[in-house]
Design an enzyme around this catalytic site. Structure first.
Site, PDB file in Angstrom:
ATOM      1  N   HIS A   1       1.082  -1.309   0.039  1.00 47.74           N
ATOM      2  CA  HIS A   1      -0.110   0.044   0.066  1.00 47.74           C
ATOM      3  C   HIS A   1       0.746   1.277   0.181  1.00 47.74           C
ATOM      4  O   HIS A   1       1.825   1.125   0.668  1.00 47.74           O
ATOM      5  CB  HIS A   1      -0.784   0.047   1.142  1.00 47.74           C
ATOM      6  CG  HIS A   1      -2.179   0.960   1.246  1.00 47.74           C
ATOM      7  ND1 HIS A   1      -1.840   2.382   1.389  1.00 47.74           N
ATOM      8  CD2 HIS A   1      -3.275   0.726   0.725  1.00 47.74           C
ATOM      9  CE1 HIS A   1      -3.216   2.899   1.268  1.00 47.74           C
ATOM     10  NE2 HIS A   1      -3.984   1.837   0.698  1.00 47.74           N
TER      11      HIS A   1
ATOM     12  N   ASP B   1      -7.823  -5.483   0.198  1.00 44.74           N
ATOM     13  CA  ASP B   1      -8.346  -6.365  -1.059  1.00 44.74           C
ATOM     14  C   ASP B   1      -8.078  -7.845  -0.728  1.00 44.74           C
ATOM     15  O   ASP B   1      -8.317  -8.903  -1.233  1.00 44.74           O
ATOM     16  CB  ASP B   1      -8.006  -6.055  -2.152  1.00 44.74           C
ATOM     17  CG  ASP B   1      -8.427  -4.558  -2.586  1.00 44.74           C
ATOM     18  OD1 ASP B   1      -9.462  -4.314  -2.318  1.00 44.74           O
ATOM     19  OD2 ASP B   1      -7.473  -3.718  -3.103  1.00 44.74           O
TER      20      ASP B   1
END
Ligand code: COA
Length: 376
Positions: free
Chosen positions: A259, A313
């Site tokens: 991320h 996710d």
């Protein structure tokens, strides 16, 4: 001229009072409230009020907000005609993006100076997105589009319009939690896209359709579909170590990990993992969860030092898969949630707007003579 930052990493593009992220401590808050608490205690409707209107609603405020959302659920028949004109192989995110843009034809909104009208458009977008996703899914499967059931909650009606069956309380609650957790995330690519489009004073449907397009990419919301495909392609837990080594050696990304902001595990991944474990304890486990868990352990050791951990996710697809949702609906479900954050950001952008217009470091040729076409 400020310093060049690829991908705008670390660049502060605007002020915002909506979402706060501390990437080193793994903290996410919507308007000051921790995501773990919202996931446990809030509903999507309440969270949407928090994002759009800025506060946790009183009972009366929530009832009014919910009633307004329900009243705006109806999608014009012409939108479903448009969806029927698409090839059935069209990805649902493409269908959603087209339908959202086309809403502007049914609800003209060129003037974005009226705050009340803007808020209604925001609520309409939140209210209509589930019906569009569900409607296209039924159209592509040769089924009739269903009218919304206004007695059901936002999450419950989405499932009803998708499956034609009133969902049980547990499934509704799980989806509701997932919607809460995906509703907002600061200046991510799709939200920033929406703010950029909004900054030109474009209509709200153009803003949100652009955000849908941005979310569809595999480096953003599209990753949840890719995670499941990746897990399905691994031949059991025993094959995980080799799979990971190959990916790391080949400098290939492992979907659902990493991320831009979080350098520790995404707090939403923790909540979703706990949710997945609870679901599997009740409904039976899936070998895919064991594979995902094994990937996380290898990643912790080999990629953890680089700050690469599971993101939102990584576990969401496992929950959706267990609930029986089609893989290509995972990202549209993300959109059903994130439209609350997108519209909150659009409203915030308009409060103190300046058009986004960054600069580029020019790397093309210097002054060149124009060469006539026959002389090239
Ligand atoms: N698997 C393996 N390595 C990864 C990785 C992943 N999922 N994500 C990042 N890295 C590595 C990169 O290879 C790079 O290594 P290097 O410095 O040795 O070249 C480094 O970490 C930085 O990656 P970069 O792509 O520049 O980071 P970013 O901040 O630009 O991108 C993401 C962030 C989310 C796009 C990126 O982590 C990614 O592509 N993840 C997979 C897709 C995904 O799950 N997206 C959903 C995000 S919520």
């Amino acid at each position: 001229m400020s310093e060049f930052s690829p991908g705008l990493a670390g660049v502060i593009a605007d002020k915002s009072a909506i979402g706060f992220i501390n990437g080193t401590e793994g903290i996410l808050r919507y308007r000051g409230i921790r995501i773990e608490e919202l996931a446990e205690k809030s509903t999507f409707e309440e969270t949407a009020h928090l994002l759009i209107d800025g506060t946790l609603p009183t009972r009366a405020q929530l009832a009014a907000f919910d009633a307004e959302l329900r009243s705006l659920r109806g999608v014009p028949a012409g939108i479903f005609d448009l969806l029927r004109s698409l090839p059935t192989s069209t990805h649902p995110m493409v269908a959603l993006q087209s339908a959202v843009a086309a809403l502007a034809g049914h609800f003209p909104h060129q003037d974005v100076t009226d705050r009340k009208k803007n808020r209604t458009a925001a609520l309409r977008l939140i209210a209509c997105t589930p019906a569009i996703v569900a409607g296209f899914d039924r159209i592509r499967k040769g089924l009739d589009v269903l009218q919304p059931d206004l007695a059901l909650s936002h999450a419950g009606d989405f499932l009803f319009q998708l499956n034609g069956v009133v969902p049980d309380a547990q499934e509704t609650r799980i989806l509701d939690m997932c919607l809460v957790m995906h509703a907002e995330h600061g200046f991510n690519a799709s939200t920033f896209t929406g703010r950029v489009v909004g900054s030109s004073l474009a209509n709200p449907y153009a803003v949100i359709s652009a955000a849908v397009g941005s979310l569809s990419g595999p480096l953003h919301g599209g990753a949840n579909e890719e995670v499941l495909e990746m897990l399905r392609g691994i031949d059991g837990v025993g094959a995980v170590a080799e799979f990971m080594q190959q990916r790391i050696d080949g400098k290939q990304k492992i979907m659902g990990l990493g991320h831009r902001i979080y350098k520790v595990k995404d707090p939403r991944a923790d909540v979703l993992q706990a949710l997945a474990e609870k679901l599997f304890a009740e409904k039976g486990s899936t070998p895919l969860y064991d594979i995902a868990y094994a990937i996380e352990q290898v990643a912790k050791e080999k990629l953890g030092p680089k700050g690469i951990y599971p993101n939102v996710d990584f576990y969401s697809g496992l929950v959706y898969d267990k609930l029986g949702y089609d893989v290509d609906l995972f990202t549209p479900i993300f959109a059903v949630a994130r439209v609350a954050g997108w519209t909150a950001h659009w409203l915030e952008q308009l409060q103190d707007n300046r058009i986004y217009r960054p600069d580029a470091l020019y790397t093309g040729p210097d002054d060149q003579a124009y060469v006539e076409i026959d002389a090239r």
